[in-house]
Design a protein around this motif. Structure first.
Motif, PDB file in Angstrom:
ATOM      1  N   MET A   1     -88.600  54.340 -21.973  1.00 53.71           N
ATOM      2  CA  MET A   1     -88.913  53.579 -23.184  1.00 53.71           C
ATOM      3  C   MET A   1     -88.092  52.292 -23.212  1.00 53.71           C
ATOM      4  O   MET A   1     -86.898  52.277 -22.949  1.00 53.71           O
ATOM      5  N   SER A   2     -88.744  51.182 -23.494  1.00 56.45           N
ATOM      6  CA  SER A   2     -88.099  49.877 -23.508  1.00 56.45           C
ATOM      7  C   SER A   2     -87.169  49.730 -24.713  1.00 56.45           C
ATOM      8  O   SER A   2     -87.470  50.211 -25.799  1.00 56.45           O
ATOM      9  N   ARG A   3     -86.056  49.064 -24.490  1.00 60.22           N
ATOM     10  CA  ARG A   3     -85.164  48.742 -25.600  1.00 60.22           C
ATOM     11  C   ARG A   3     -85.703  47.560 -26.387  1.00 60.22           C
ATOM     12  O   ARG A   3     -86.366  46.670 -25.851  1.00 60.22           O
ATOM     13  N   THR A   4     -85.363  47.537 -27.660  1.00 62.33           N
ATOM     14  CA  THR A   4     -85.576  46.347 -28.472  1.00 62.33           C
ATOM     15  C   THR A   4     -84.305  45.517 -28.406  1.00 62.33           C
ATOM     16  O   THR A   4     -83.203  46.046 -28.575  1.00 62.33           O
ATOM     17  N   VAL A   5     -84.453  44.235 -28.151  1.00 59.57           N
ATOM     18  CA  VAL A   5     -83.319  43.317 -28.112  1.00 59.57           C
ATOM     19  C   VAL A   5     -83.563  42.198 -29.112  1.00 59.57           C
ATOM     20  O   VAL A   5     -84.663  42.039 -29.639  1.00 59.57           O
ATOM     21  N   TYR A   6     -82.524  41.427 -29.372  1.00 63.48           N
ATOM     22  CA  TYR A   6     -82.619  40.306 -30.311  1.00 63.48           C
ATOM     23  C   TYR A   6     -82.389  39.017 -29.536  1.00 63.48           C
ATOM     24  O   TYR A   6     -81.384  38.879 -28.826  1.00 63.48           O
ATOM     25  N   VAL A   7     -83.307  38.074 -29.672  1.00 63.76           N
ATOM     26  CA  VAL A   7     -83.154  36.772 -29.033  1.00 63.76           C
ATOM     27  C   VAL A   7     -83.576  35.683 -30.013  1.00 63.76           C
ATOM     28  O   VAL A   7     -84.754  35.592 -30.396  1.00 63.76           O
ATOM     29  N   ASN A   8     -82.616  34.901 -30.461  1.00 65.43           N
ATOM     30  CA  ASN A   8     -82.896  33.712 -31.273  1.00 65.43           C
ATOM     31  C   ASN A   8     -83.843  33.976 -32.437  1.00 65.43           C
ATOM     32  O   ASN A   8     -84.872  33.318 -32.600  1.00 65.43           O
TER      33      ASN A   8
ATOM     34  N   GLU B   1     -85.635  36.749 -33.115  1.00 67.37           N
ATOM     35  CA  GLU B   1     -86.736  37.684 -32.912  1.00 67.37           C
ATOM     36  C   GLU B   1     -86.239  38.998 -32.319  1.00 67.37           C
ATOM     37  O   GLU B   1     -85.358  39.001 -31.464  1.00 67.37           O
ATOM     38  N   PHE B   2     -86.830  40.090 -32.771  1.00 70.14           N
ATOM     39  CA  PHE B   2     -86.625  41.391 -32.156  1.00 70.14           C
ATOM     40  C   PHE B   2     -87.777  41.611 -31.185  1.00 70.14           C
ATOM     41  O   PHE B   2     -88.949  41.600 -31.589  1.00 70.14           O
ATOM     42  N   LEU B   3     -87.439  41.806 -29.900  1.00 66.97           N
ATOM     43  CA  LEU B   3     -88.452  41.849 -28.860  1.00 66.97           C
ATOM     44  C   LEU B   3     -88.227  43.018 -27.912  1.00 66.97           C
ATOM     45  O   LEU B   3     -87.082  43.454 -27.707  1.00 66.97           O
ATOM     46  N   PRO B   4     -89.303  43.515 -27.269  1.00 67.68           N
ATOM     47  CA  PRO B   4     -89.095  44.453 -26.163  1.00 67.68           C
ATOM     48  C   PRO B   4     -88.304  43.715 -25.077  1.00 67.68           C
ATOM     49  O   PRO B   4     -88.522  42.520 -24.851  1.00 67.68           O
ATOM     50  N   GLU B   5     -87.423  44.415 -24.393  1.00 63.52           N
ATOM     51  CA  GLU B   5     -86.558  43.733 -23.426  1.00 63.52           C
ATOM     52  C   GLU B   5     -87.349  42.997 -22.349  1.00 63.52           C
ATOM     53  O   GLU B   5     -86.902  41.960 -21.844  1.00 63.52           O
ATOM     54  N   GLU B   6     -88.556  43.504 -22.003  1.00 62.35           N
ATOM     55  CA  GLU B   6     -89.358  42.843 -20.969  1.00 62.35           C
ATOM     56  C   GLU B   6     -89.843  41.463 -21.410  1.00 62.35           C
ATOM     57  O   GLU B   6     -90.159  40.609 -20.564  1.00 62.35           O
ATOM     58  N   GLN B   7     -89.918  41.255 -22.714  1.00 60.08           N
ATOM     59  CA  GLN B   7     -90.416  39.974 -23.227  1.00 60.08           C
ATOM     60  C   GLN B   7     -89.294  39.008 -23.588  1.00 60.08           C
ATOM     61  O   GLN B   7     -89.553  37.868 -23.976  1.00 60.08           O
ATOM     62  N   ALA B   8     -88.063  39.441 -23.455  1.00 60.63           N
ATOM     63  CA  ALA B   8     -86.924  38.594 -23.839  1.00 60.63           C
ATOM     64  C   ALA B   8     -86.691  37.526 -22.791  1.00 60.63           C
ATOM     65  O   ALA B   8     -86.610  37.806 -21.592  1.00 60.63           O
TER      66      ALA B   8
END
Length: 285
Positions: A1-8, A10-17
């Motif tokens: 299961m993909s982690r949710t991360v925070y980038v600028n 937005e909360f995103l799936p790590e693959e989309q960060a």
């Protein structure tokens, strides 16, 4: 299961960060970071980490892009979203993306803010705490402003690998014949019941766990001396330990080829670990 991360924002799936290839953190290590432990789904010493983050940013002439409440909200969201019971939350802030130039970009350039989690089940029940760790000593070849928690961690990483190559767990860095700190932790020795750790200055990171542990030690009527100590003094100590946000209080049982005491974790380190974990859990948010 993909982690949710925070980038600028937005909360995103790590693959989309994504972070720009022109980000100054990537090009110049022009950024700072913090690591906050999570125990029982709660953040340990969050306020202390936020305060040090603000100081690190100011030392590098950067703004704090978010309020403490906003940062707390992001941390809590990531902990909940990723189901972190025990683990770590990493936060990195850089000066942002700009065309490559040694000079800082124009004022108002958006900073890069990234947060992500690491699950560490049983973080407080590490087997290493029961047996202790081995450290080697190496020259301290970092830049002079170690009090700023920057992302330029290449030499500490090299130090970890030097230790690994010798079958040890970590390295204590030495400058002017005195121990500064570990590769990612503060260093302590104990002699005749007195805890000795290097005084604060630009030579070491002002550890958040260090501050709490020394406060708890004094409250427990333990004697503390904040001063430099030599590797030889350390090797003749009764016991030793390190502190960090991820290892809490971790006993050291061997320095280079010298075994401390009977080669098992000493009573001071064991007691301080108990106190730190108990008190930190009480105050966790």
């Amino acid at each position: 299961m993909s982690r949710t991360v925070y980038v600028n924002g937005e909360f995103l799936p790590e693959e989309q960060a994504k972070v720009s290839v022109f980000d100054r953190g990537f090009l110049f290590a022009d950024g700072v970071y913090e690591v906050t432990s999570v125990l029982g789904g709660k953040l340990i010493d969050f306020a202390g980490h936020t305060k040090r983050l603000d100081r690190s940013l100011k030392e590098l002439g950067m703004e704090m892009p978010l309020t403490e409440d906003e940062l707390l909200g992001i941390h809590r969201h990531l902990v909940e979203e990723n189901g972190i019971e025990d683990g770590l939350v990493y936060l990195q802030i850089t000066r942002g993306a700009a065309d490559r130039d040694f000079a800082y970009p124009e004022a108002g350039t958006p900073q890069t803010v990234v947060l992500f989690t690491q699950a560490k089940p049983g973080l407080a029940d590490s087997p290493q705490a029961e047996r202790g760790i081995r450290v080697i000593t190496i020259p301290d070849e970092r830049w002079g402003r170690r009090d700023i928690k920057t992302v330029q961690l290449l030499y500490p990483s090299m130090g970890k690998m030097m230790a690994k190559a010798e079958g040890a767990d970590d390295a204590w860095m030495v400058e002017d014949d005195c121990v500064t700190e570990g590769t990612s932790n503060n260093a302590y020795i104990v002699k005749n019941g007195t805890i000795v750790t290097r005084h604060l200055g630009t030579e070491i990171l002002h550890g958040i766990t260090r501050s709490a542990v020394l406060r708890f030690a004094r409250e427990a009527q333990m004697k503390v001396e904040e001063r430099a100590f030599t590797p030889d003094e350390a090797k003749e100590a009764d016991e030793a330990f390190i502190t960090s946000a991820s290892s809490f209080v971790m006993p050291v049982v061997q320095i280079d080829e010298a075994t401390l005491g009977d080669g098992t974790p000493g009573p001071v380190a064991r007691r301080l670990r108990e106190i730190y974990l108990e008190e930190s859990r009480k105050a966790a948010v």
